[in-house]
Design a protein around this motif. Sequence first.
Motif, PDB file in Angstrom:
ATOM      1  N   ALA A   1       0.828  -1.194   0.000  1.00 23.81           N
ATOM      2  CA  ALA A   1       0.000   0.000   0.000  1.00 23.81           C
ATOM      3  C   ALA A   1       0.865   1.249   0.000  1.00 23.81           C
ATOM      4  O   ALA A   1       0.587   2.202  -0.719  1.00 23.81           O
ATOM      5  N   GLY A   2       1.905   1.240   0.810  1.00 20.44           N
ATOM      6  CA  GLY A   2       2.807   2.381   0.853  1.00 20.44           C
ATOM      7  C   GLY A   2       3.524   2.586  -0.467  1.00 20.44           C
ATOM      8  O   GLY A   2       3.735   3.726  -0.905  1.00 20.44           O
ATOM      9  N   SER A   3       3.872   1.502  -1.096  1.00 18.99           N
ATOM     10  CA  SER A   3       4.543   1.593  -2.395  1.00 18.99           C
ATOM     11  C   SER A   3       3.613   2.164  -3.450  1.00 18.99           C
ATOM     12  O   SER A   3       4.048   2.924  -4.318  1.00 18.99           O
ATOM     13  N   LEU A   4       2.340   1.808  -3.387  1.00 18.66           N
ATOM     14  CA  LEU A   4       1.381   2.364  -4.342  1.00 18.66           C
ATOM     15  C   LEU A   4       1.250   3.873  -4.161  1.00 18.66           C
ATOM     16  O   LEU A   4       1.130   4.609  -5.130  1.00 18.66           O
ATOM     17  N   ALA A   5       1.297   4.332  -2.918  1.00 22.30           N
ATOM     18  CA  ALA A   5       1.213   5.768  -2.662  1.00 22.30           C
ATOM     19  C   ALA A   5       2.426   6.480  -3.251  1.00 22.30           C
ATOM     20  O   ALA A   5       2.289   7.532  -3.884  1.00 22.30           O
ATOM     21  N   GLU A   6       3.592   5.908  -3.047  1.00 23.63           N
ATOM     22  CA  GLU A   6       4.814   6.507  -3.614  1.00 23.63           C
ATOM     23  C   GLU A   6       4.760   6.464  -5.135  1.00 23.63           C
ATOM     24  O   GLU A   6       5.134   7.425  -5.806  1.00 23.63           O
ATOM     25  N   LEU A   7       4.302   5.369  -5.674  1.00 19.24           N
ATOM     26  CA  LEU A   7       4.162   5.244  -7.118  1.00 19.24           C
ATOM     27  C   LEU A   7       3.199   6.303  -7.659  1.00 19.24           C
ATOM     28  O   LEU A   7       3.452   6.897  -8.707  1.00 19.24           O
ATOM     29  N   ASN A  23      -4.299   1.456 -14.271  1.00 21.03           N
ATOM     30  CA  ASN A  23      -4.014   0.161 -14.890  1.00 21.03           C
ATOM     31  C   ASN A  23      -2.835  -0.522 -14.195  1.00 21.03           C
ATOM     32  O   ASN A  23      -2.878  -1.723 -13.916  1.00 21.03           O
ATOM     33  N   THR A  24      -1.793   0.250 -13.914  1.00 22.14           N
ATOM     34  CA  THR A  24      -0.619  -0.298 -13.229  1.00 22.14           C
ATOM     35  C   THR A  24      -0.981  -0.722 -11.811  1.00 22.14           C
ATOM     36  O   THR A  24      -0.572  -1.782 -11.334  1.00 22.14           O
ATOM     37  N   ARG A  25      -1.765   0.099 -11.121  1.00 23.33           N
ATOM     38  CA  ARG A  25      -2.222  -0.213  -9.762  1.00 23.33           C
ATOM     39  C   ARG A  25      -2.993  -1.527  -9.749  1.00 23.33           C
ATOM     40  O   ARG A  25      -2.770  -2.394  -8.906  1.00 23.33           O
ATOM     41  N   GLN A  26      -3.905  -1.686 -10.711  1.00 25.70           N
ATOM     42  CA  GLN A  26      -4.701  -2.911 -10.762  1.00 25.70           C
ATOM     43  C   GLN A  26      -3.827  -4.121 -11.052  1.00 25.70           C
ATOM     44  O   GLN A  26      -4.041  -5.197 -10.480  1.00 25.70           O
ATOM     45  N   PHE A  27      -2.819  -3.950 -11.901  1.00 24.69           N
ATOM     46  CA  PHE A  27      -1.887  -5.044 -12.180  1.00 24.69           C
ATOM     47  C   PHE A  27      -1.164  -5.463 -10.899  1.00 24.69           C
ATOM     48  O   PHE A  27      -1.011  -6.657 -10.619  1.00 24.69           O
ATOM     49  N   ILE A  28      -0.719  -4.482 -10.112  1.00 24.18           N
ATOM     50  CA  ILE A  28      -0.018  -4.780  -8.862  1.00 24.18           C
ATOM     51  C   ILE A  28      -0.941  -5.507  -7.887  1.00 24.18           C
ATOM     52  O   ILE A  28      -0.538  -6.488  -7.249  1.00 24.18           O
ATOM     53  N   ASN A  30      -3.656  -7.297  -8.644  1.00 22.54           N
ATOM     54  CA  ASN A  30      -3.913  -8.643  -9.179  1.00 22.54           C
ATOM     55  C   ASN A  30      -2.723  -9.568  -8.965  1.00 22.54           C
ATOM     56  O   ASN A  30      -2.890 -10.744  -8.625  1.00 22.54           O
ATOM     57  N   SER A  31      -1.513  -9.040  -9.141  1.00 19.27           N
ATOM     58  CA  SER A  31      -0.305  -9.843  -8.931  1.00 19.27           C
ATOM     59  C   SER A  31      -0.183 -10.254  -7.470  1.00 19.27           C
ATOM     60  O   SER A  31       0.215 -11.381  -7.167  1.00 19.27           O
ATOM     61  N   SER A  32      -0.522  -9.346  -6.558  1.00 17.06           N
ATOM     62  CA  SER A  32      -0.479  -9.657  -5.134  1.00 17.06           C
ATOM     63  C   SER A  32      -1.470 -10.756  -4.788  1.00 17.06           C
ATOM     64  O   SER A  32      -1.156 -11.684  -4.039  1.00 17.06           O
ATOM     65  N   ILE A  33      -2.661 -10.641  -5.326  1.00 21.88           N
ATOM     66  CA  ILE A  33      -3.685 -11.651  -5.072  1.00 21.88           C
ATOM     67  C   ILE A  33      -3.262 -12.998  -5.653  1.00 21.88           C
ATOM     68  O   ILE A  33      -3.423 -14.040  -5.013  1.00 21.88           O
ATOM     69  N   GLU A  34      -2.685 -12.963  -6.843  1.00 20.32           N
ATOM     70  CA  GLU A  34      -2.227 -14.204  -7.465  1.00 20.32           C
ATOM     71  C   GLU A  34      -1.119 -14.848  -6.632  1.00 20.32           C
ATOM     72  O   GLU A  34      -1.105 -16.064  -6.428  1.00 20.32           O
ATOM     73  N   LEU A  36      -0.454 -14.307  -3.341  1.00 24.41           N
ATOM     74  CA  LEU A  36      -0.878 -14.659  -1.983  1.00 24.41           C
ATOM     75  C   LEU A  36      -2.108 -15.564  -1.939  1.00 24.41           C
ATOM     76  O   LEU A  36      -2.409 -16.137  -0.903  1.00 24.41           O
ATOM     77  N   GLY A  37      -2.834 -15.644  -3.039  1.00 23.45           N
ATOM     78  CA  GLY A  37      -4.050 -16.444  -3.093  1.00 23.45           C
ATOM     79  C   GLY A  37      -5.277 -15.575  -2.896  1.00 23.45           C
ATOM     80  O   GLY A  37      -5.213 -14.514  -2.271  1.00 23.45           O
ATOM     81  N   THR A  38      -6.393 -16.045  -3.426  1.00 18.34           N
ATOM     82  CA  THR A  38      -7.619 -15.251  -3.371  1.00 18.34           C
ATOM     83  C   THR A  38      -8.125 -15.048  -1.949  1.00 18.34           C
ATOM     84  O   THR A  38      -8.859 -14.100  -1.689  1.00 18.34           O
ATOM     85  N   SER A  39      -7.715 -15.911  -1.031  1.00 12.30           N
ATOM     86  CA  SER A  39      -8.142 -15.718   0.359  1.00 12.30           C
ATOM     87  C   SER A  39      -7.543 -14.445   0.955  1.00 12.30           C
ATOM     88  O   SER A  39      -8.038 -13.932   1.962  1.00 12.30           O
ATOM     89  N   ALA A  40      -6.491 -13.904   0.339  1.00  9.44           N
ATOM     90  CA  ALA A  40      -5.850 -12.679   0.823  1.00  9.44           C
ATOM     91  C   ALA A  40      -6.526 -11.417   0.285  1.00  9.44           C
ATOM     92  O   ALA A  40      -6.189 -10.313   0.711  1.00  9.44           O
ATOM     93  N   THR A  41      -7.483 -11.553  -0.621  1.00 10.32           N
ATOM     94  CA  THR A  41      -8.126 -10.392  -1.236  1.00 10.32           C
ATOM     95  C   THR A  41      -8.716  -9.431  -0.204  1.00 10.32           C
ATOM     96  O   THR A  41      -8.464  -8.225  -0.290  1.00 10.32           O
ATOM     97  N   PRO A  42      -9.474  -9.908   0.789  1.00 11.68           N
ATOM     98  CA  PRO A  42     -10.008  -8.956   1.781  1.00 11.68           C
ATOM     99  C   PRO A  42      -8.903  -8.221   2.538  1.00 11.68           C
ATOM    100  O   PRO A  42      -9.019  -7.035   2.819  1.00 11.68           O
ATOM    101  N   PHE A  43      -7.821  -8.920   2.857  1.00 10.61           N
ATOM    102  CA  PHE A  43      -6.703  -8.300   3.563  1.00 10.61           C
ATOM    103  C   PHE A  43      -6.053  -7.221   2.697  1.00 10.61           C
ATOM    104  O   PHE A  43      -5.762  -6.119   3.180  1.00 10.61           O
ATOM    105  N   ILE A  44      -5.832  -7.526   1.437  1.00  9.99           N
ATOM    106  CA  ILE A  44      -5.223  -6.555   0.520  1.00  9.99           C
ATOM    107  C   ILE A  44      -6.110  -5.326   0.402  1.00  9.99           C
ATOM    108  O   ILE A  44      -5.629  -4.186   0.496  1.00  9.99           O
ATOM    109  N   ASN A  45      -7.394  -5.528   0.217  1.00  8.33           N
ATOM    110  CA  ASN A  45      -8.318  -4.396   0.110  1.00  8.33           C
ATOM    111  C   ASN A  45      -8.352  -3.571   1.398  1.00  8.33           C
ATOM    112  O   ASN A  45      -8.395  -2.342   1.361  1.00  8.33           O
TER     113      ASN A  45
END
Length: 71
Positions: A1-7, A23-28, A30-34, A36-45
């Motif tokens: 999250a911090g990296s996205l802010a800097e980006l 588009n780049t944010r969404q790629f990042i 999606n890559s994180s979810i891929e 860490l697994g879909t179970s990490a989606t709520p945590f990432i959000n």
Amino acid sequence: AGSLAELARIWAKSGLGMKSFLNTRQFIINSSIERLGTSATPFINYKLQVAEQELMKQRSFTSGHSNIIIN
């Protein structure tokens, strides 16, 4: 999250468009979810939401603006 802010800051300074950043944010994300697994989606959000709230607080204290960088 911090990296996205800097980006986002770098993206804004470079003059690249918002659509390109999103588009780049969404790629990042999606890559994180891929990775860490879909179970990490709520945590990432959640982490992104908390980071956005902190950024809005910081920006409102320093500039008087509270535009959203990350949504």
